[in-house]
Design a protein around this motif. Structure first.
Motif, PDB file in Angstrom:
ATOM      1  N   GLY A  73       0.834  -1.194   0.000  1.00  0.00           N
ATOM      2  CA  GLY A  73       0.000   0.000   0.000  1.00  0.00           C
ATOM      3  C   GLY A  73       0.871   1.247   0.000  1.00  0.00           C
ATOM      4  N   ALA A  74       0.429   2.294  -0.709  1.00  0.00           N
ATOM      5  CA  ALA A  74       1.272   3.480  -0.905  1.00  0.00           C
ATOM      6  C   ALA A  74       1.664   4.130   0.414  1.00  0.00           C
ATOM      7  N   ALA A  75       0.788   4.069   1.425  1.00  0.00           N
ATOM      8  CA  ALA A  75       1.068   4.762   2.686  1.00  0.00           C
ATOM      9  C   ALA A  75       1.806   3.884   3.698  1.00  0.00           C
ATOM     10  N   THR A  76       2.325   2.760   3.234  1.00  0.00           N
ATOM     11  CA  THR A  76       3.141   1.890   4.102  1.00  0.00           C
ATOM     12  C   THR A  76       4.503   2.558   4.316  1.00  0.00           C
ATOM     13  N   THR A  77       4.961   2.572   5.553  1.00  0.00           N
ATOM     14  CA  THR A  77       6.208   3.307   5.834  1.00  0.00           C
ATOM     15  C   THR A  77       7.455   2.514   5.426  1.00  0.00           C
ATOM     16  N   HIS A  78       8.541   3.261   5.251  1.00  0.00           N
ATOM     17  CA  HIS A  78       9.835   2.635   4.981  1.00  0.00           C
ATOM     18  C   HIS A  78      10.182   1.668   6.127  1.00  0.00           C
ATOM     19  N   LEU A  94      14.124  -4.429  -1.515  1.00  0.00           N
ATOM     20  CA  LEU A  94      13.453  -3.363  -0.758  1.00  0.00           C
ATOM     21  C   LEU A  94      13.954  -3.321   0.678  1.00  0.00           C
ATOM     22  N   VAL A  95      14.069  -4.504   1.270  1.00  0.00           N
ATOM     23  CA  VAL A  95      14.462  -4.586   2.686  1.00  0.00           C
ATOM     24  C   VAL A  95      15.919  -4.142   2.862  1.00  0.00           C
ATOM     25  N   ARG A  96      16.746  -4.434   1.851  1.00  0.00           N
ATOM     26  CA  ARG A  96      18.159  -4.044   1.943  1.00  0.00           C
ATOM     27  C   ARG A  96      18.349  -2.565   1.608  1.00  0.00           C
ATOM     28  N   ALA A  97      17.468  -2.006   0.786  1.00  0.00           N
ATOM     29  CA  ALA A  97      17.585  -0.583   0.440  1.00  0.00           C
ATOM     30  C   ALA A  97      17.051   0.306   1.560  1.00  0.00           C
ATOM     31  N   ALA A  98      16.042  -0.181   2.290  1.00  0.00           N
ATOM     32  CA  ALA A  98      15.351   0.669   3.272  1.00  0.00           C
ATOM     33  C   ALA A  98      16.285   1.292   4.312  1.00  0.00           C
ATOM     34  N   PRO A  99      17.234   0.545   4.908  1.00  0.00           N
ATOM     35  CA  PRO A  99      18.082   1.170   5.947  1.00  0.00           C
ATOM     36  C   PRO A  99      18.964   2.289   5.412  1.00  0.00           C
ATOM     37  N   LEU A 100      19.104   2.369   4.094  1.00  0.00           N
ATOM     38  CA  LEU A 100      19.948   3.414   3.498  1.00  0.00           C
ATOM     39  C   LEU A 100      19.168   4.714   3.282  1.00  0.00           C
ATOM     40  N   ILE A 101      17.876   4.693   3.570  1.00  0.00           N
ATOM     41  CA  ILE A 101      17.044   5.891   3.384  1.00  0.00           C
ATOM     42  C   ILE A 101      17.111   6.745   4.643  1.00  0.00           C
ATOM     43  N   GLY A 102      17.779   7.880   4.563  1.00  0.00           N
ATOM     44  CA  GLY A 102      17.808   8.845   5.655  1.00  0.00           C
ATOM     45  C   GLY A 102      18.138   8.208   7.003  1.00  0.00           C
ATOM     46  N   ARG A 109       8.295   7.768   9.295  1.00  0.00           N
ATOM     47  CA  ARG A 109       7.222   8.595   8.738  1.00  0.00           C
ATOM     48  C   ARG A 109       7.104   8.435   7.208  1.00  0.00           C
ATOM     49  N   GLY A 110       8.256   8.387   6.536  1.00  0.00           N
ATOM     50  CA  GLY A 110       8.253   8.342   5.063  1.00  0.00           C
ATOM     51  C   GLY A 110       7.585   7.078   4.542  1.00  0.00           C
ATOM     52  N   THR A 111       6.961   7.193   3.380  1.00  0.00           N
ATOM     53  CA  THR A 111       6.187   6.075   2.834  1.00  0.00           C
ATOM     54  C   THR A 111       6.733   5.620   1.481  1.00  0.00           C
ATOM     55  N   VAL A 112       6.412   4.378   1.158  1.00  0.00           N
ATOM     56  CA  VAL A 112       6.825   3.820  -0.135  1.00  0.00           C
ATOM     57  C   VAL A 112       6.216   4.644  -1.274  1.00  0.00           C
ATOM     58  N   GLY A 113       4.922   4.930  -1.157  1.00  0.00           N
ATOM     59  CA  GLY A 113       4.251   5.721  -2.202  1.00  0.00           C
ATOM     60  C   GLY A 113       4.831   7.117  -2.306  1.00  0.00           C
ATOM     61  N   ALA A 123      16.926   8.550  -4.974  1.00  0.00           N
ATOM     62  CA  ALA A 123      16.199   7.747  -3.984  1.00  0.00           C
ATOM     63  C   ALA A 123      16.323   6.255  -4.302  1.00  0.00           C
ATOM     64  N   GLU A 124      16.234   5.448  -3.256  1.00  0.00           N
ATOM     65  CA  GLU A 124      16.451   4.013  -3.418  1.00  0.00           C
ATOM     66  C   GLU A 124      15.242   3.283  -4.003  1.00  0.00           C
ATOM     67  N   PHE A 125      14.046   3.520  -3.436  1.00  0.00           N
ATOM     68  CA  PHE A 125      12.886   2.713  -3.855  1.00  0.00           C
ATOM     69  C   PHE A 125      12.505   2.906  -5.331  1.00  0.00           C
ATOM     70  N   PRO A 126      12.612   4.121  -5.882  1.00  0.00           N
ATOM     71  CA  PRO A 126      12.333   4.229  -7.324  1.00  0.00           C
ATOM     72  C   PRO A 126      13.277   3.362  -8.166  1.00  0.00           C
ATOM     73  N   ALA A 127      14.551   3.290  -7.783  1.00  0.00           N
ATOM     74  CA  ALA A 127      15.499   2.457  -8.540  1.00  0.00           C
ATOM     75  C   ALA A 127      15.142   0.979  -8.415  1.00  0.00           C
ATOM     76  N   VAL A 128      14.695   0.574  -7.214  1.00  0.00           N
ATOM     77  CA  VAL A 128      14.281  -0.827  -7.031  1.00  0.00           C
ATOM     78  C   VAL A 128      13.028  -1.109  -7.875  1.00  0.00           C
ATOM     79  N   ALA A 129      12.083  -0.172  -7.858  1.00  0.00           N
ATOM     80  CA  ALA A 129      10.840  -0.354  -8.635  1.00  0.00           C
ATOM     81  C   ALA A 129      11.166  -0.525 -10.122  1.00  0.00           C
TER      82      ALA A 129
END
Ligand code: FAD
Length: 291
Positions: A73-78, A94-102, A109-113, A123-129
């Motif tokens: 879901g778009a509002a799921t947090t990092h 996704l799980v390995r990229a997440a700790p590198l976000i800020g 607070r930040g969300t995947v969407g 940003a990490e998640f757009p590259a993974v997507a």
């Protein structure tokens, strides 16, 4: 500085959110985790009279396995992504990229969407997507649609979303078999956006040949980039015959608009990017091989 005054709206369904966006038009903006939008408002780089918060819409939150796809879901947090045992097995990138976000406060607070809709090229998640061919679900007054990641990112902070459209979920394929996944990036300090980075997913067949792979690049263009030429060059080749340095070189060889700023010249970023691909490739191949 402080943000200019705005009215805060907290819809409880996507339909209510769409109605608010339609009612207030250009003066309204979707708010998710606020980790990019609020600083922009506070610095007056953006001004909106109405913020429509998606954070109180339960159906936009959650991680759900649907066969060979994982729907987030778009509002799921990092942070929820980072701690998901299901994602650790099904979409490890996704799980390995997440700790590198800020920092963890940002990830709480930040969300995947939000990360994908914000479309920061570093940003990490757009590259993974992009690397995994994610499918993005959206809804607008014209109905629902699904946008492939490769058609979503149009430029820095610019996407295929219309002003009155919201991202509702992101679908990632769950790779099975002899797979390996790795994320490598260089940032000046922990928590900074990367100067350049790479995400790699690879699957080997029974004879150790590359059955398929996805190589995503961040910080190396005006959008996240996909190294399709490098992917094509290695697909079908025995893993042991592939030179990881050559994969890195091929991955950056077709880049058209590598950014240059006070953190590094375009040439420097290109060299860092090649090194990150090489490292990620080596780790992903090792993992696929060793299981
Ligand atoms: C100090 C700092 C360091 C950071 N470092 C990194 C980093 O290293 N890597 C990284 O990837 N990010 C980083 N971020 C950004 C962070 O990941 C944000 O959480 C993310 O970019 C935006 O997500 P959000 O949920 O906070 O969205 P918001 O800030 O609320 O919104 C961002 C934009 O997306 C739009 N939007 C949000 N959700 C939707 C939706 N569902 N549909 C349509 N539009 C939507 C908003 O209208 C807005 O334009 C950092 C932020 C800070 C403050």
């Amino acid at each position: 500085m402080k943000a200019s005054r705005f009215a805060y709206h907290a819809p409880s369904t996507p339909a209510e959110a769409l109605a608010l966006l339609a009612e207030h038009g250009d003066s309204a903006k979707v708010l998710a985790g606020g980790q990019s939008l609020i600083p922009m408002l506070a610095m007056r780089l953006a001004v909106f009279d109405h913020l429509v918060d998606l954070g109180r819409i339960p159906e936009l939150v959650g991680i759900e396995r649907r066969g060979d796809t994982v729907r987030i879901g778009a509002a799921t947090t990092h942070a929820a992504v980072e701690s998901s045992a299901d994602l650790a097995g099904s979409v490890p990138l996704l799980v390995r990229a997440a700790p590198l976000i800020g920092h963890f406060q940002i990830r709480n607070r930040g969300t995947v969407g939000g990360a994908i809709a914000h479309a920061d090229p570093a940003a990490e998640f757009p590259a993974v997507a992009l690397a995994l061919d994610a499918q993005l679900e959206t809804v607008s007054p014209r109905g629902a649609r699904t946008i492939p990641a490769e058609k979503f990112f149009l430029g820095t902070w610019s996407t295929a979303l219309a002003d009155d459209e919201i991202l509702t979920a992101v679908n990632f394929p769950a790779w099975r078999g002899r797979t390996g996944h790795a994320v490598e990036e260089l940032a000046r300090r922990h928590g900074d956006f990367a100067i350049a980075g790479a995400v790699v997913a690879v699957e080997l067949d029974g004879a150790d040949r590359v059955r398929r792979c996805g190589i995503g690049l961040l910080g190396l263009g005006s959008t996240p980039e996909r190294a399709t030429a490098a992917e094509a060059a290695v697909t079908g080749t025995a893993a042991g015959e592939i030179d990881p340095v050559e994969v890195g070189r091929a991955a950056v060889s077709t880049l058209q608009s590598v950014p240059a700023d006070l953190h590094g010249s375009a040439d420097y970023r290109r060299r860092v990017g090649a090194a990150m691909v090489t490292r990620a490739w080596q780790r992903a191949i090792r993992e696929a091989h060793d299981g």
